[in-house]
Scaffold this active site. Structure first.
Site, PDB file in Angstrom:
ATOM      1  N   ASP A 120      85.508 -33.150 -32.662  1.00  0.00           N
ATOM      2  CA  ASP A 120      86.732 -33.258 -31.624  1.00  0.00           C
ATOM      3  C   ASP A 120      87.929 -33.023 -32.630  1.00  0.00           C
ATOM      4  O   ASP A 120      87.995 -32.250 -33.399  1.00  0.00           O
ATOM      5  CB  ASP A 120      86.530 -34.712 -31.195  1.00  0.00           C
ATOM      6  CG  ASP A 120      87.383 -35.021 -29.865  1.00  0.00           C
ATOM      7  OD1 ASP A 120      88.361 -34.412 -29.557  1.00  0.00           O
ATOM      8  OD2 ASP A 120      86.663 -35.373 -29.002  1.00  0.00           O
ATOM      9  N   HIS A 154      93.021 -37.248 -29.018  1.00  0.00           N
ATOM     10  CA  HIS A 154      91.588 -36.814 -28.066  1.00  0.00           C
ATOM     11  C   HIS A 154      90.431 -37.414 -28.688  1.00  0.00           C
ATOM     12  O   HIS A 154      89.692 -38.160 -28.202  1.00  0.00           O
ATOM     13  CB  HIS A 154      91.740 -35.500 -27.857  1.00  0.00           C
ATOM     14  CG  HIS A 154      90.677 -34.784 -27.019  1.00  0.00           C
ATOM     15  ND1 HIS A 154      89.222 -34.553 -27.406  1.00  0.00           N
ATOM     16  CD2 HIS A 154      90.872 -34.530 -25.549  1.00  0.00           C
ATOM     17  CE1 HIS A 154      88.787 -34.210 -26.161  1.00  0.00           C
ATOM     18  NE2 HIS A 154      89.826 -34.199 -25.122  1.00  0.00           N
ATOM     19  N   SER A 321      86.192 -34.841 -21.067  1.00  0.00           N
ATOM     20  CA  SER A 321      86.737 -35.200 -22.387  1.00  0.00           C
ATOM     21  C   SER A 321      86.192 -36.675 -22.794  1.00  0.00           C
ATOM     22  O   SER A 321      85.810 -37.109 -23.861  1.00  0.00           O
ATOM     23  CB  SER A 321      88.145 -35.377 -22.821  1.00  0.00           C
ATOM     24  OG  SER A 321      88.297 -33.820 -22.770  1.00  0.00           O
TER      25      SER A 321
END
Length: 869
Positions: A120, A154, A321
């Site tokens: 990620d 994220h 996500s």
């Protein structure tokens, strides 16, 4: 005389109309009820021990409580106050409830010991996250863990969804809250957004393959794949490590459009789509921009709470996500429960837990979940003997209701209500039950009301599917009903999520009643054990039941491992035992094998095999009944044999000799052309005789011991020609299962995991419309050969309805020998082309003759064989 006291009436957390009354010593429970009723009240609860006999929890109008206090037998009254439930200090997203993660948590599976590589944007330190096992940034080529994503971060959000620590009185709880994490950053920042590229992802996967890990979250969405990306995924597959990848957020309102991103599009990568909860509609719906189409594997949950890179939290992390790390957490729980499974077996186990939902293009195989049937040892649920209703009029519940919700009052009635909790917290309660097998038209009804802010939500779920999803203020109570299945096991979860700061309305939700209703046909009975379809489920090494006179008692057992199991009984009467399969065929039976008129059966079971144990008094004789315990001595621990090594050689015109060995194997089964020809041999060499001359045969062997079996790869052998023309019969096979090719292929085709009944195959590129992709090799057939041929399997993966059709052509020395038209995903099997002698150049050419974008738009070949004699 001491003044009587009415306490807590000024407390901000007081519960209206609810009080604890302290009577003087010696007032009986019956007299207490009578006194309370004189003032329009009702006793809700009595305490358990004699020392607290004088206390009673009552519901009474606030205006009447002073008069109750003045009664000569009342000493004092305390108004009930609310306190925060300890389990509500951590927020669990609604996805936890829908996925039924608590089934695994309650069985002891929390992700402990499972190591996950998170590909990620990096993972920042956070007090609610585990210490990382390690970190690497492939862009800077350094051990930098920093989350480079702008905003909340994220990668840090993903880490929280998976593994935010549970039971630590902080923030949130991840799905696998005791899992361990590696951070691998493959992103860079441009124009204040995080980007990656194919080579970065390949390098991240390549790095992950060097780690001691169990799972990989690949939270990227690439528009194209490629052989390098495929090879990186294959390397992890070969290690037994499954990859979960985002289906991507480039979907379309039309779910039938093929929009799944790479690497999720690859066959053995799990492509995860996203689903959201619609408030007041009780619907789980695909998010409009979630990737869809035939390559979507599973649907998971978005909008979950997460940790942020700044050390805080977000109420809702969105998109695939979020859904993909959620699915990774689910897979971590499965991995902990089944630590010996390889990547394919873990995928299969994950797919076993899905709830079918909508269409394949929208939701893949269905909604991700962890039902009790997925547990190694599923729990038993109490069987309801008749229709059952709980109206919460007192604390003696008719269901096994446990959790955070508390008794209270609303609109003049006693109810089950949500506990007082703060913003960004949640609370939950649950109950379980089993419907009897002879139930007719069973259903559950739940009556609820919400009186709170517009972002505070009550969700009631039946086996993970929402029955109620309400927020805001309901003026009236609302009843929702759901049909159930006879014999079905059900978990009901009550979930309260407080997302709005401050209070609005009563700042609570209320459950007025829960009812399970049905009639019975009189043939099934509701007591576990009395019928084959309603057995006592054995979850450990013993279970007890009561055998009725002249009747049968049934137990159900699932073997956790492969091996020999011993079954005995303990009873005061002469008993008899049978082991049955699911069709009630008798596998084994015994009378007095254990002595003292008790049976004993030792029987070999495979891991996951389900058997039923039938016990009854010998000869079903009268008077032979009562309490009985089934005892099971499980198989000792061990491991299956190593993979057998097999060679086939020493050909004659009528025989071939096999040599084989597997470490730890006690015996072997031998298969020729898929049919077993030898069972249970302890030898490691075998001459297969009586064969036809000049014929190729396929063999594999299975190594066997008491802990399991392993299978060799297929090996081919060809008998000699009976004519003896001076040419040795020869077979050359390329199955693409390893990178060392038996033919010297040239061209633009690559090895890929899309084999026909195997793992690997050879695949073309996707040529431009009107162009071709080809591969070729040359083999030399000796001049004395009288027969020579090419045989192969092929898949022409393009639309079979769009003309002109794409096609695969086969050329030998420049001459066209065979044309196979596009046939979608169907394989052409055992295609044969005759060959001559001397150098034979064989060319496979895939022609893209139309612009249809469905399917792969590629050709695949497998099991390419050239033989002569």
């Amino acid at each position: 005389m001491r003044k009587k006291e009415l306490r807590n009436t000024e407390c901000s957390k007081k519960i209206p109309q609810r009080y604890i009354v302290n009577f003087i010593d010696g007032v009986s429970e019956k007299e207490q009820d009578k006194i309370v009723k004189q003032f329009g009240g009702k006793v809700l609860k009595k305490f358990r021990t004699p020392a607290f006999d004088r206390f009673a929890v009552v519901h009474i109008d606030d205006e009447q409580v002073e008069q109750l206090l003045s009664h000569k037998l009342v000493e004092s009254i305390d108004q009930e106050v609310q306190g925060r439930a300890p389990s509500s200090t951590e927020k669990e997203g609604w996805g936890i409830q829908v996925a039924m993660a608590r089934n695994f948590w309650e069985a002891g599976y929390t992700g402990a010991g499972v190591k996950i590589a998170v590909i990620d944007t990096g993972i920042n330190p956070h007090e609610d996250l585990p210490n990382l096992l390690g970190a690497w940034n492939v862009v800077t080529d350094s051990p930098d863990r920093t989350d480079i994503s702008p905003g909340d971060g994220h990668g840090t959000c993903s880490a929280g969804v998976i593994a935010a620590r549970g039971n630590n009185n902080r923030g949130i709880k991840g799905v696998a809250y005791e899992a361990e994490l590696y951070s691998i950053c493959c992103y860079f920042v441009r124009d204040n957004e995080a980007y990656t590229n194919t080579s970065n992802v390949v390098e991240a996967l390549e790095y992950a393959a060097t780690l001691d890990i169990d799972l990989v979250l690949c939270n990227v969405q690439l528009s194209t794949g490629g052989s390098a990306l495929q090879a990186a995924c294959d390397a992890l597959e070969a290690k037994g490590v499954p990859i979960l990848a985002a289906a991507g957020n480039f979907g379309d309102l039309d779910p039938n459009k093929d929009t799944v991103s790479y690497p999720g599009r690859f066959d053995k990568v799990i492509a995860v789509g996203s689903v959201e909860l619609g408030q007041s509609t009780e619907q789980l719906d695909r998010v409009n921009d979630s990737g869809s189409g035939p390559y979507l594997d599973i649907a998971s949950y978005t909008g979950q709470p997460a940790t942020t890179k700044t050390g805080g939290y977000t109420d809702a992390y969105y998109g695939t996500s979020c859904a993909t790390p959620f699915a990774t957490g689910v897979m971590a729980l499965i991995k902990q429960a089944y630590p010996s499974l390889n990547a394919q077996q873990l995928r299969d186990k994950l797919y076993q837990g899905v709830t079918p939902y909508g269409t394949q293009n929208e939701y893949g195989r269905g909604l991700i979940g962890l039902p009790i049937s997925l547990l190694p040892s599923p729990p038993t649920y109490p069987v309801l003997l008749s229709s059952t209703m709980e109206d919460f009029s007192d604390s003696s519940f008719n269901f096994n209701l446990t959790g955070d919700f508390i008794l209270g009052t609303d609109q003049g009635r006693t109810v089950l209500r949500t506990p007082p909790i703060d913003h960004f917290k949640s609370a939950s309660s649950k109950m379980t039950f089993q419907v009897p097998t002879n139930a007719i038209n069973p259903e559950i009804s739940i009556t609820t009301r919400v009186d709170s802010g517009s972002y505070d939500t009550l969700v009631v779920l039946i086996n993970g599917i929402p029955l109620v999803a309400h927020y805001g203020i309901d003026t009236n109570y609302i009843t929702k009903t759901k049909s159930l299945q006879p014999g079905g096991k059900y978990r009901v979860d009550l979930y309260w999520e407080k997302s709005m700061e401050g209070a609005k309305g009563l700042d609570a939700a209320f459950i007025d009643s829960i009812a399970v209703t049905f009639t019975t046909n009189g043939s099934g009975g509701g007591t576990p054990g009395d019928t084959f379809t309603n057995p006592i489920v054995v979850s450990g090494t013993n279970a007890s039941g009561t055998l009725q006179d002249t009747k049968d008692l049934y137990f159900k057992y699932t073997a956790p491992n492969t091996g020999s199991y011993t079954f005995t009984t303990t009873a005061s009467f002469d008993s008899y035992m049978q082991i049955l399969d699911s069709s009630q065929n008798i596998l084994a039976q015994d009378d007095d094998g254990a002595g003292s008129s008790q049976p004993k059966i030792t029987y070999a079971l495979s891991a996951g095999q389900v058997v039923y144990v039938k016990v009854y008094g010998y000869n079903h004789g009268a008077g032979k009944y009562g309490s009985i315990t089934l005892n099971i001595t499980p198989a000792s621990s061990g491991s299956a044999p190593g993979t057998p090594n097999l060679t086939v050689g020493s050909p004659t015109a009528s025989s071939l000799t096999l040599n084989f060995f597997a470490s730890g194997a006690a015996s072997y089964d031998i298969y020729r052309n898929g049919v077993r020809i030898v069972a249970g041999t302890t030898q490691t060499s075998y001459q297969d005789t009586g064969l036809s001359a000049n014929t190729t045969y396929s063999y594999f062997v299975i190594g066997i011991n008491s802990y399991g079996t392993t299978t060799s790869t297929s090996v081919y052998g060809t008998t000699l020609s009976s004519g003896g023309g001076g040419v040795t019969p020869t077979t050359i096979l390329e199955d693409f299962e390893d990178a060392n090719m038996n033919f010297n292929f040239s061209g633009d085709w690559t090895r890929v995991t899309r084999g026909y009944q195997s793992t690997y195959a050879f695949i073309s590129t996707v040529p431009a419309v009107g162009a071709s992709s080809s591969t070729q090799f040359t083999v030399s057939v000796p001049a004395g050969a009288t027969t020579a041929q090419l045989k192969f399997n092929a898949r022409c993966d393009s639309s079979k309805n769009t003309t002109p059709l794409c096609d695969l052509q086969v050329f030998v020395n420049g001459s066209l020998k065979l044309t196979l038209p596009a046939n979608a995903t169907t394989w052409y099997v055992d295609q044969v082309v005759a060959l001559g002698t001397g150098d034979q150049t064989i060319k496979f050419q895939w022609n893209r003759n139309n612009n249809n974008t469905s399917f792969l738009r590629q050709a695949i070949i497998d099991s390419v064989e050239v033989k002569w004699s």
